[in-house]
Design an enzyme around this catalytic site. Structure first.
Site, PDB file in Angstrom:
ATOM      1  N   SER A 166       0.858  -1.186   0.000  1.00 43.08           N
ATOM      2  CA  SER A 166       0.000   0.000   0.000  1.00 43.08           C
ATOM      3  C   SER A 166       0.894   1.236   0.000  1.00 43.08           C
ATOM      4  CB  SER A 166      -0.947  -0.033   1.198  1.00 43.08           C
ATOM      5  OG  SER A 166      -1.873   1.032   1.145  1.00 43.08           O
ATOM      6  N   HIS A 193      -2.664  -1.177  -3.158  1.00 47.83           N
ATOM      7  CA  HIS A 193      -3.808  -0.301  -2.900  1.00 47.83           C
ATOM      8  C   HIS A 193      -3.613   0.976  -3.712  1.00 47.83           C
ATOM      9  CE1 HIS A 193      -4.397  -2.225   1.359  1.00 47.83           C
ATOM     10  NE2 HIS A 193      -4.727  -3.037   0.389  1.00 47.83           N
ATOM     11  N   ASP A 286      -4.318  -4.957   6.138  1.00 47.07           N
ATOM     12  CA  ASP A 286      -4.591  -5.864   5.025  1.00 47.07           C
ATOM     13  C   ASP A 286      -3.369  -6.734   4.728  1.00 47.07           C
ATOM     14  OD1 ASP A 286      -6.039  -6.981   2.934  1.00 47.07           O
ATOM     15  OD2 ASP A 286      -5.292  -5.514   1.486  1.00 47.07           O
TER      16      ASP A 286
END
Length: 359
Positions: A166, A193, A286
């Site tokens: 991310s 992401h 995540d």
């Protein structure tokens, strides 16, 4: 929060200053139009967060300004730019050490609300992170990779390398993949992401940084040897029973899109050949659950170490779960993956690390 604003266009600079002060309630300690001025101001008063444009006054653009400033100062830089689909300068700046990129807000209320929401999340990032300079952290050497071709085959690759990341991910991924050989029987799939409108630009930029060929996933493909695949939509990427890569909106309630956990769990269920998984820098939690599921199946797993992370959120969650066999910096992970590729293509047989190894 003390903010520095660097943007060439005066009217856009004033717009940013107004939003930071009025909508976020933060202090703008200085604003300038050029990278040279930004470096000079940093020597006097370093901001908690620097908002950097790509187009600046003078000869230095935002990419060079980011690289130059981070060589001297431990700053947190965020790129604020108009996110044209093929704006590879954004990803060059991320590779130079900027931790994230957000859309330059227009004057309409939805755009402003999106900007304010992203900035509030970035406040958490800047408070937990002391960014290393570009030489220590997220710069990747540009390779001579002209005429790259993938080893197309009807057969699935011998080895699948799954990478989740991310905030700060593009630069970390580039460092890692720069270590891998162009020609191999391995395929790489990246879950980053990122809004779908930026995925094509990242793929084009990454293709210039690394030996392997890079492409976005349209949906329905199967992994290919010698190719890096990048998820390109705001839906989740998963693998079905036939080994094809498909997008799905479910589970709707998962806020991370595309979700690393969803992809890791799907390949745990459907991939039948050798598999290695990596979780890199990022905010939130995540990926840790999926990485642990893969480790329990006997797959070798890696997480990025705290010192090299832009944001030690996702890898920290993985480390706390005991999901990683090895915890290393991106370049070191790339070196270990190169060893694994060489073993998988030779007579040796790579085995995952023992529980607790290198933790």
């Amino acid at each position: 929060m003390k903010i520095g604003v660097v943007r060439g266009d005066l009217s856009e600079r004033e717009h940013l200053i107004r939003l930071v002060k009025e909508r976020l309630g933060w202090e703008v300690i200085w604003s300038v139009g050029s990278g040279i001025e930004a470096g000079q101001r940093c020597r006097i008063q370093k901001p908690d967060l620097m908002l950097m444009g790509i187009k600046l006054s003078g000869k230095m653009d935002g990419v060079e300004a980011t690289r130059t400033i981070l060589k001297e100062h431990q700053c947190t830089i965020v790129i604020v730019s108009r996110m044209e689909r093929q704006n590879t300068s954004i990803f060059k700046a991320l590779s130079a050490g900027a931790i994230d990129a957000i859309e330059m807000p227009s004057r309409n209320s939805e755009s402003i609300s999106n900007f304010v929401s992203r900035m509030r999340k970035l406040k958490t990032v800047s408070q937990e992170h002391a960014l290393k300079n570009a030489e220590q952290g997220f710069s990747a050497p540009k390779k001579n990779v002209k005429n790259k071709v993938s080893q197309l085959s009807d057969d699935l690759p011998d080895l699948l390398i799954a990478i989740g990341c991310s905030t700060g991910g593009p630069g970390a991924v580039a460092l890692l993949l720069a270590e891998l050989p162009e020609a191999s029987r391995a395929s790489v799939i990246i879950i980053q992401h990122m809004d779908e409108e930026h995925a094509s630009g990242m793929a084009e930029w990454l293709d210039m940084q690394i030996p392997m060929r890079t492409r976005t996933i349209q949906g329905g493909e199967r992994p290919e040897s010698g190719t890096v695949f990048l998820a390109k939509t705001n839906d989740h990427l998963t693998m079905d029973a036939s080994g094809r890569l498909i997008y799905t909106k479910d589970p709707i309630e998962n806020p991370y899109r595309p979700s690393v956990d969803e992809f890791f769990c799907s390949i745990a269920q459907h991939w039948r050949k050798k598999l290695v998984a990596v979780l890199l820098t990022g905010m939130g939690r995540d990926g840790g659950r999926g990485l642990l599921a893969l480790r329990r199946l006997g797959c070798h797993t890696f997480a990025q170490d705290k010192a090299s992370c832009a944001v030690y959120g996702m890898p920290q969650d993985a480390a706390q779960r005991g999901a990683a066999n090895e915890i290393l910096a991106p370049g070191q992970i790339g070196g270990r993956l190169r060893e694994i590729i060489n073993i998988s293509q030779g007579s040796g047989n790579f085995q995952g690390g023992k529980p607790g190894e290198n933790e």
